[in-house]
Design a protein around this motif. Structure first.
Motif, short mmCIF file in Angstrom:
data_model
loop_
_atom_site.label_atom_id
_atom_site.label_comp_id
_atom_site.label_asym_id
_atom_site.label_seq_id
_atom_site.Cartn_x
_atom_site.Cartn_y
_atom_site.Cartn_z
N LYS A 29 48.65 63.02 33.05
CA LYS A 29 48.64 63.61 34.39
C LYS A 29 48.13 65.05 34.33
O LYS A 29 47.42 65.50 35.22
N HIS A 30 48.51 65.73 33.27
CA HIS A 30 48.07 67.11 33.06
C HIS A 30 47.59 67.26 31.62
O HIS A 30 48.14 66.61 30.71
N LEU A 31 46.59 68.12 31.45
CA LEU A 31 46.05 68.36 30.12
C LEU A 31 45.59 69.81 30.04
O LEU A 31 44.82 70.26 30.89
N ILE A 32 46.10 70.52 29.06
CA ILE A 32 45.70 71.91 28.85
C ILE A 32 45.11 71.98 27.46
O ILE A 32 45.74 71.57 26.48
N ALA B 232 39.24 71.03 36.14
CA ALA B 232 39.11 70.30 37.40
C ALA B 232 40.13 69.18 37.43
O ALA B 232 40.84 68.93 36.45
N LEU B 233 40.15 68.52 38.57
CA LEU B 233 40.94 67.29 38.72
C LEU B 233 39.98 66.13 38.52
O LEU B 233 38.96 66.05 39.20
N TYR B 234 40.29 65.25 37.59
CA TYR B 234 39.43 64.11 37.31
C TYR B 234 40.10 62.85 37.82
O TYR B 234 41.21 62.51 37.43
N THR C 11 43.86 63.25 36.74
CA THR C 11 44.27 64.05 35.57
C THR C 11 43.79 65.47 35.83
O THR C 11 42.60 65.70 36.05
N ARG C 12 44.74 66.40 35.80
CA ARG C 12 44.36 67.80 35.99
C ARG C 12 44.10 68.42 34.63
O ARG C 12 45.00 68.53 33.80
N LEU C 13 42.84 68.78 34.41
CA LEU C 13 42.42 69.38 33.15
C LEU C 13 42.29 70.89 33.32
O LEU C 13 41.59 71.35 34.23
N THR C 14 42.94 71.62 32.46
CA THR C 14 42.82 73.07 32.42
C THR C 14 42.27 73.47 31.07
O THR C 14 42.87 73.16 30.04
N VAL C 15 41.14 74.14 31.09
CA VAL C 15 40.53 74.63 29.85
C VAL C 15 40.75 76.13 29.78
O VAL C 15 40.39 76.87 30.70
N SER D 10 49.97 66.94 46.72
CA SER D 10 50.27 66.37 45.40
C SER D 10 48.99 65.97 44.65
O SER D 10 49.03 65.76 43.44
N GLY D 11 47.87 65.86 45.35
CA GLY D 11 46.59 65.66 44.69
C GLY D 11 45.98 64.28 44.74
O GLY D 11 44.76 64.16 44.56
N GLU D 12 46.77 63.25 44.95
CA GLU D 12 46.17 61.91 44.90
C GLU D 12 45.28 61.66 46.10
O GLU D 12 45.44 62.26 47.14
#
Lengths: 113, 115
Positions: free
Chosen positions: A9-12, A87-89, A108-112, B42-44
């Motif tokens: 769901k989230h990725l940093i 971004a949000l993928y 999936t919210r990716l934060t770099v 919430s984003g969806e």
């Protein structure tokens, strides 16, 4: 609940790294689509797979790649990550090759960093 | 190429009132589908409604209806009896039926429902 699942769901992660995003389509859906949503670019189509084969390609960078496996789940690989890749993928699925409504996963919210 | 234009970046509506979110599109394809999606905080992305270009009647799904005017190339979303839970971003999208053209989205309209 759309029936499409995405992990994580989230990725940093840090710049230069590589990540893999995973998507499982709705039961019975053969098409999988990947989208990127960023503040400046909006919602952009990246790539589509239908029953394991690439069907359409959008604004996908060469550093990004995807595949769809025999069990129809799909993975989006992002490498040599840059800050601008944050971004949000989204993954979406549909029963046909694309002109049916698409059902989106939670993203999936990716934060770099 | 296909293009979707949503001219209202933000809108406010009183609870229980109806609201219309504008969407115009541009395409040279004779057959296409038009879609509306809702994105809460919430984003969806939630699929709301679909209209085919050859459909004679406007699509309806519960409190959502699509005001389709083909000659004007507009596909406005009408939400009746607004609820607080309708506060979200709303995206209009389209896709031609031919080829493998992907879904093209507009920039979205942020709807805020006021009690």
């Amino acid at each position: 609940d759309s029936g499409v699942t995405q992990t994580p769901k989230h990725l940093i992660t840090a710049t230069g790294q590589r990540v893999t995003l995973r998507c499982s389509p709705r039961s019975g859906d053969l098409s999988v689509y990947w989208y990127q949503q960023s503040l400046d670019q909006g919602l952009q189509f990246l790539i589509q797979y239908y029953n394991g084969e690439e069907r359409a390609k959008g604004n996908i960078l060469e550093r990004f790649s995807a595949q769809q496996f025999p069990d129809l789940h799909s993975e989006l690989n992002l490498s040599s990550l840059e800050l601008g890749d944050s971004a949000l993928y989204f993954c979406a699925s549909s029963s046909g090759q694309g002109w049916y409504e698409q059902y989106f996963g939670p993203g999936t919210r990716l934060t770099v960093t | 190429a296909q293009k979707i234009t949503q001219t209202q970046p933000g809108m406010f509506v009183q609870e229980k009132e109806a609201v219309t979110l504008d969407c115009t599109y541009d395409t040279s394809d004779p057959s296409y589908g038009l879609f509306w999606y809702k994105q809460p905080s919430s984003g969806e992305m939630i699929f709301l409604i679909y209209q085919g270009s050859y459909d004679q009647q406007n699509a309806t799904e519960g409190r959502y209806s699509l005001n389709f005017q083909k000659a004007r190339k507009s596909a406005n979303l009408v939400i009746s009896a607004s609820q607080l839970g309708d506060s979200a971003m709303y995206f209009c999208a389209m896709r031609p039926y031919s080829g493998n053209t992907p879904l093209v989205f507009g920039k979205g309209t942020r709807l805020s429902v006021i009690a």
